[in-house]
Design a protein around this motif. Structure first.
Motif, PDB file in Angstrom:
ATOM      1  N   ASN A  62      40.126  89.461 -23.539  1.00 26.54           N
ATOM      2  CA  ASN A  62      38.520  90.276 -23.141  1.00 26.54           C
ATOM      3  C   ASN A  62      38.145  91.494 -22.335  1.00 26.54           C
ATOM      4  OD1 ASN A  62      38.052  87.959 -25.118  1.00 26.54           O
ATOM      5  ND2 ASN A  62      37.873  86.557 -23.361  1.00 26.54           N
ATOM      6  N   THR A  63      38.813  91.555 -21.502  1.00 22.13           N
ATOM      7  CA  THR A  63      38.702  92.860 -20.887  1.00 22.13           C
ATOM      8  C   THR A  63      39.851  93.942 -20.860  1.00 22.13           C
ATOM      9  OG1 THR A  63      37.507  91.548 -19.022  1.00 22.13           O
ATOM     10  CG2 THR A  63      37.995  92.980 -18.443  1.00 22.13           C
ATOM     11  N   ILE A  64      39.660  95.468 -21.507  1.00 22.47           N
ATOM     12  CA  ILE A  64      40.948  96.207 -21.965  1.00 22.47           C
ATOM     13  C   ILE A  64      39.647  97.500 -21.876  1.00 22.47           C
ATOM     14  CG2 ILE A  64      41.963  96.559 -23.366  1.00 22.47           C
ATOM     15  CD1 ILE A  64      41.254  94.212 -25.014  1.00 22.47           C
ATOM     16  N   TYR A  65      40.449  98.041 -20.860  1.00 19.87           N
ATOM     17  CA  TYR A  65      39.858  99.820 -21.007  1.00 19.87           C
ATOM     18  C   TYR A  65      41.019 100.277 -21.483  1.00 19.87           C
ATOM     19  CZ  TYR A  65      38.345  97.872 -16.165  1.00 19.87           C
ATOM     20  OH  TYR A  65      37.957  97.355 -15.760  1.00 19.87           O
ATOM     21  N   VAL A  66      40.964 101.812 -21.947  1.00 15.89           N
ATOM     22  CA  VAL A  66      41.666 102.876 -22.770  1.00 15.89           C
ATOM     23  C   VAL A  66      41.426 103.734 -22.176  1.00 15.89           C
ATOM     24  CG1 VAL A  66      42.011 101.182 -25.133  1.00 15.89           C
ATOM     25  CG2 VAL A  66      40.023 102.628 -25.174  1.00 15.89           C
ATOM     26  N   GLY A  67      41.947 104.750 -22.496  1.00 11.02           N
ATOM     27  CA  GLY A  67      41.560 106.776 -21.817  1.00 11.02           C
ATOM     28  C   GLY A  67      41.909 107.361 -22.625  1.00 11.02           C
TER      29      GLY A  67
ATOM     30  N   GLY B 181      42.352 118.235 -23.286  1.00 16.42           N
ATOM     31  CA  GLY B 181      41.690 118.201 -22.953  1.00 16.42           C
ATOM     32  C   GLY B 181      40.756 118.640 -22.822  1.00 16.42           C
ATOM     33  N   GLY B 182      39.617 117.931 -21.733  1.00 17.56           N
ATOM     34  CA  GLY B 182      38.454 118.214 -21.927  1.00 17.56           C
ATOM     35  C   GLY B 182      37.105 116.838 -21.789  1.00 17.56           C
ATOM     36  N   ASP B 183      36.691 116.808 -20.593  1.00 17.31           N
ATOM     37  CA  ASP B 183      35.652 115.997 -20.527  1.00 17.31           C
ATOM     38  C   ASP B 183      36.495 114.799 -21.398  1.00 17.31           C
ATOM     39  OD1 ASP B 183      33.699 114.798 -20.023  1.00 17.31           O
ATOM     40  OD2 ASP B 183      32.354 115.319 -21.232  1.00 17.31           O
ATOM     41  N   ALA B 184      37.978 114.100 -20.758  1.00 15.83           N
ATOM     42  CA  ALA B 184      38.120 112.729 -20.955  1.00 15.83           C
ATOM     43  C   ALA B 184      37.119 111.688 -20.920  1.00 15.83           C
ATOM     44  CB  ALA B 184      39.193 112.457 -20.473  1.00 15.83           C
ATOM     45  N   LYS B 185      37.411 110.696 -21.133  1.00 13.23           N
ATOM     46  CA  LYS B 185      36.278 109.281 -21.315  1.00 13.23           C
ATOM     47  C   LYS B 185      37.690 108.334 -20.824  1.00 13.23           C
ATOM     48  CE  LYS B 185      32.719 111.800 -24.012  1.00 13.23           C
ATOM     49  NZ  LYS B 185      32.969 112.732 -23.866  1.00 13.23           N
TER      50      LYS B 185
ATOM     51  N   LEU C 279      32.833 104.312 -19.634  1.00 16.90           N
ATOM     52  CA  LEU C 279      32.889 103.734 -18.467  1.00 16.90           C
ATOM     53  C   LEU C 279      32.763 104.776 -18.035  1.00 16.90           C
ATOM     54  CD1 LEU C 279      33.190 101.048 -16.444  1.00 16.90           C
ATOM     55  CD2 LEU C 279      35.959 101.742 -16.199  1.00 16.90           C
ATOM     56  N   MET C 280      33.497 106.301 -17.608  1.00 13.27           N
ATOM     57  CA  MET C 280      33.820 106.859 -17.294  1.00 13.27           C
ATOM     58  C   MET C 280      34.563 108.245 -17.392  1.00 13.27           C
ATOM     59  SD  MET C 280      36.709 106.477 -14.266  1.00 13.27           S
ATOM     60  CE  MET C 280      36.298 104.615 -14.028  1.00 13.27           C
ATOM     61  N   ASN C 281      33.537 109.255 -17.524  1.00  9.95           N
ATOM     62  CA  ASN C 281      34.276 110.669 -17.739  1.00  9.95           C
ATOM     63  C   ASN C 281      34.537 111.560 -16.977  1.00  9.95           C
ATOM     64  OD1 ASN C 281      31.377 111.044 -17.557  1.00  9.95           O
ATOM     65  ND2 ASN C 281      31.625 113.377 -18.452  1.00  9.95           N
ATOM     66  N   THR C 282      35.354 112.465 -16.600  1.00 11.88           N
ATOM     67  CA  THR C 282      35.960 113.350 -16.080  1.00 11.88           C
ATOM     68  C   THR C 282      35.703 114.944 -15.844  1.00 11.88           C
ATOM     69  OG1 THR C 282      36.790 115.462 -17.560  1.00 11.88           O
ATOM     70  CG2 THR C 282      38.124 113.027 -15.968  1.00 11.88           C
ATOM     71  N   GLY C 283      34.331 115.482 -17.023  1.00 15.79           N
ATOM     72  CA  GLY C 283      33.047 116.432 -16.887  1.00 15.79           C
ATOM     73  C   GLY C 283      34.996 117.521 -17.328  1.00 15.79           C
ATOM     74  N   GLY C 284      34.211 119.596 -17.470  1.00 18.02           N
ATOM     75  CA  GLY C 284      34.975 119.756 -17.365  1.00 18.02           C
ATOM     76  C   GLY C 284      36.326 120.229 -18.445  1.00 18.02           C
ATOM     77  N   THR C 285      36.881 120.616 -18.188  1.00 14.25           N
ATOM     78  CA  THR C 285      37.597 121.186 -19.888  1.00 14.25           C
ATOM     79  C   THR C 285      38.603 120.937 -20.072  1.00 14.25           C
ATOM     80  OG1 THR C 285      37.999 123.886 -18.545  1.00 14.25           O
ATOM     81  CG2 THR C 285      35.941 123.314 -19.446  1.00 14.25           C
TER      82      THR C 285
ATOM     83  N   TYR D  59      42.052 116.738  -8.330  1.00 15.53           N
ATOM     84  CA  TYR D  59      42.396 115.558  -9.374  1.00 15.53           C
ATOM     85  C   TYR D  59      41.287 114.677  -9.540  1.00 15.53           C
ATOM     86  CZ  TYR D  59      47.381 116.505 -10.202  1.00 15.53           C
ATOM     87  OH  TYR D  59      48.644 117.517  -9.784  1.00 15.53           O
ATOM     88  N   PHE D  60      41.216 113.620 -10.559  1.00 13.22           N
ATOM     89  CA  PHE D  60      39.930 113.194 -11.014  1.00 13.22           C
ATOM     90  C   PHE D  60      40.883 112.063 -10.750  1.00 13.22           C
ATOM     91  CE2 PHE D  60      37.718 109.897 -13.359  1.00 13.22           C
ATOM     92  CZ  PHE D  60      36.798 110.696 -13.054  1.00 13.22           C
ATOM     93  N   VAL D  61      40.535 111.087  -9.156  1.00  8.75           N
ATOM     94  CA  VAL D  61      41.097 109.202  -8.968  1.00  8.75           C
ATOM     95  C   VAL D  61      39.746 108.126  -9.030  1.00  8.75           C
ATOM     96  CG1 VAL D  61      42.612 108.351  -7.626  1.00  8.75           C
ATOM     97  CG2 VAL D  61      43.478 110.652  -8.117  1.00  8.75           C
ATOM     98  N   ARG D  62      39.764 107.787  -9.294  1.00 10.15           N
ATOM     99  CA  ARG D  62      38.947 106.485  -9.402  1.00 10.15           C
ATOM    100  C   ARG D  62      39.371 105.118  -9.092  1.00 10.15           C
ATOM    101  NH1 ARG D  62      36.769 110.226  -9.153  1.00 10.15           N
ATOM    102  NH2 ARG D  62      34.458 110.610 -10.497  1.00 10.15           N
ATOM    103  N   LYS D  63      38.723 104.433  -8.207  1.00 12.36           N
ATOM    104  CA  LYS D  63      39.606 102.997  -8.057  1.00 12.36           C
ATOM    105  C   LYS D  63      38.537 101.836  -7.722  1.00 12.36           C
ATOM    106  CE  LYS D  63      39.436 103.402  -2.815  1.00 12.36           C
ATOM    107  NZ  LYS D  63      39.905 103.155  -1.138  1.00 12.36           N
TER     108      LYS D  63
END
Length: 416
Positions: free
Chosen positions: A57-62, A71-75, A89-95, A126-130
């Motif tokens: 049920n619980t799945i993440y994709v990027g 590249g650019g505001d990846a989600k 869930l989140m996005n990077t912003g930027g280009t 870098y964009f890193v989340r934990k």
């Protein structure tokens, strides 16, 4: 063109990818006999480059930002109902954002990391989340940029909340960045292998032995035994080349490497932590882009996906001789499990001095038998068993080894 795969159970698989501008997610609950399209309401216009399935049920994709992974505001998108509905869930912003990897720890499943290229282009942070609570909340991890370096798809390694890192690309020499203190400090480590996107990066649970390979390095891989400080070059032998992927089976000395090209197969297997390698057949499937696995008891269920859309699978039994101990045992011996405490898997090593029936069983604190890990005839030798207790609750347990004229018990602690 560069699909990724996640394995959440013996028969549970999720694959994410898609041609340029067309995101696609497929799920199988029967070991790949059939797949269902669960792309649902993920917005069109981009394709997906990483995936992690916690369960069915619980799945993440990027995604990779702009169409084609430019590249650019990846989600990152998440579903909690098996793909019926997805939320951003989140996005990077930027280009220049490009989500490369989403990985949860095998030993501490409540801890996970999501990593992207620098949103403001190479050389910037870098964009890193934990997450430390199974994905309920995500915290920002400060990770400085590396001059001239982006990062590589599916090159994230997560051992636990302290030790994790990701691979870089696409300049020479091949490099990775590692933290050993939960993201407070980061170190760039480089090997002598050829440069390129380091799609192959893995580490043992001991946090000392690791391997890296790039899109142009095979048959050479970089190998470390000191946590990444220094690297030597290991030639895995002819037959497998191209874009590489590496997987170290948690709690063992077994490692797999795949390459995009190979006449007899595109996967090799090592049972001694990456020192020596043997070629495996792959049913004529080449172009492997990603591998992942799930351990059930002593069976490791591995799946790999190709850019052609083909999926191959293999079941490995990790019961066997301990390749790190080649001494001939004179007496029975039962070692303390490692890691301990653990969650949810741990490894037990033992020695058998004479051929005969040997059993390894798990008991609770009341002495009730809960699991038979092993009960069969074994030859003289040193053995290793991986024990998965994901179905048990936190607490103190005991494991007992019995052999000809021998019986020993040790305590282990499961902490979830």
């Amino acid at each position: 063109t560069f699909p990724s795969i996640s394995v959440y159970g013996q028969d549970g698989i999720v694959i994410a990818g898609g041609p340029s501008g067309v995101p696609k997610v497929f799920k199988s609950t029967n070991g790949g006999s059939s797949f269902t399209d669960i792309t649902g309401d993920i917005p069109a216009g981009k394709e997906l480059f990483c995936v992690w399935a916690v369960d069915a049920n619980t799945i993440y994709v990027g995604d990779g930002g702009a169409a084609g992974g430019a590249g650019g505001d990846a989600k990152v998108y998440k579903t909690t109902n098996g793909g019926t509905a997805w939320v951003q869930l989140m996005n990077t912003g930027g280009t220049a954002g490009f989500f490369n990897s989403i990985v949860f720890s095998k030993s501490t499943p409540s801890f996970g990391v999501i990593q992207s290229d620098p949103p403001l282009n190479v050389g910037t942070p870098y964009f890193v989340r934990k997450t430390t609570d199974g994905g309920a909340t995500w915290l920002t991890v400060t990770c400085p940029g590396v001059t001239g370096q982006a990062s590589a798809q599916n090159g994230l390694v997560v051992i636990d909340a302290n030790f994790y890192g990701f691979s870089l690309g696409n300049l020479a020499p091949a490099r990775v960045v590692i933290t050993t203190d939960g993201g407070t400090t980061w170190n760039t480590r480089q090997s002598a292998i050829a440069g390129g996107f380091v799609g192959g990066f893995c580490f043992s649970n001991d946090k000392l032995r690791g391997l890296m390979s790039s899109s142009t390095s095979l048959p050479n891989t970089g190998r470390t035994t000191d946590g990444g400080v220094t690297w030597t070059t290991v030639n895995i032998g002819a037959g497998v080349t191209g874009y590489a992927n590496l997987k170290w089976i948690s709690g063992t000395n077994i490692v797999y490497v795949s390459g995009a090209v190979g006449a007899g197969g595109v996967v090799k297997r090592s049972t001694d932590g990456g020192v020596t390698w043997n070629l495996m057949t792959t049913s004529g499937v080449a172009g492997i882009t990603h591998m992942e696995y799930f351990t059930v008891g002593t069976n490791v269920h591995l799946y790999a996906v190709s850019g052609t859309g083909s999926v191959i699978k293999y079941t490995d039994n990790i019961t066997g001789i301990d390749p790190s101990n080649t001494n001939v045992p004179a007496v029975f011996a039962l070692e303390q499990n490692y890691p301990n405490p653990f969650n949810p898997a741990t490894t037990v090593k033992f020695s058998v001095p004479v051929q005969g029936n040997v059993s390894l069983k798990i008991y609770n604190s009341l002495g009730t038998e809960l699991m038979t890990v092993l009960d069969k005839d074994l030859a003289l030798g040193n053995y290793v068993e991986n024990i998965d207790m994901s179905s048990f609750s936190s607490g103190v347990y005991f494991y007992t080894l019995s052999g000809t004229g021998f019986k020993d018990t040790k305590k282990m602690i499961l902490v979830k």
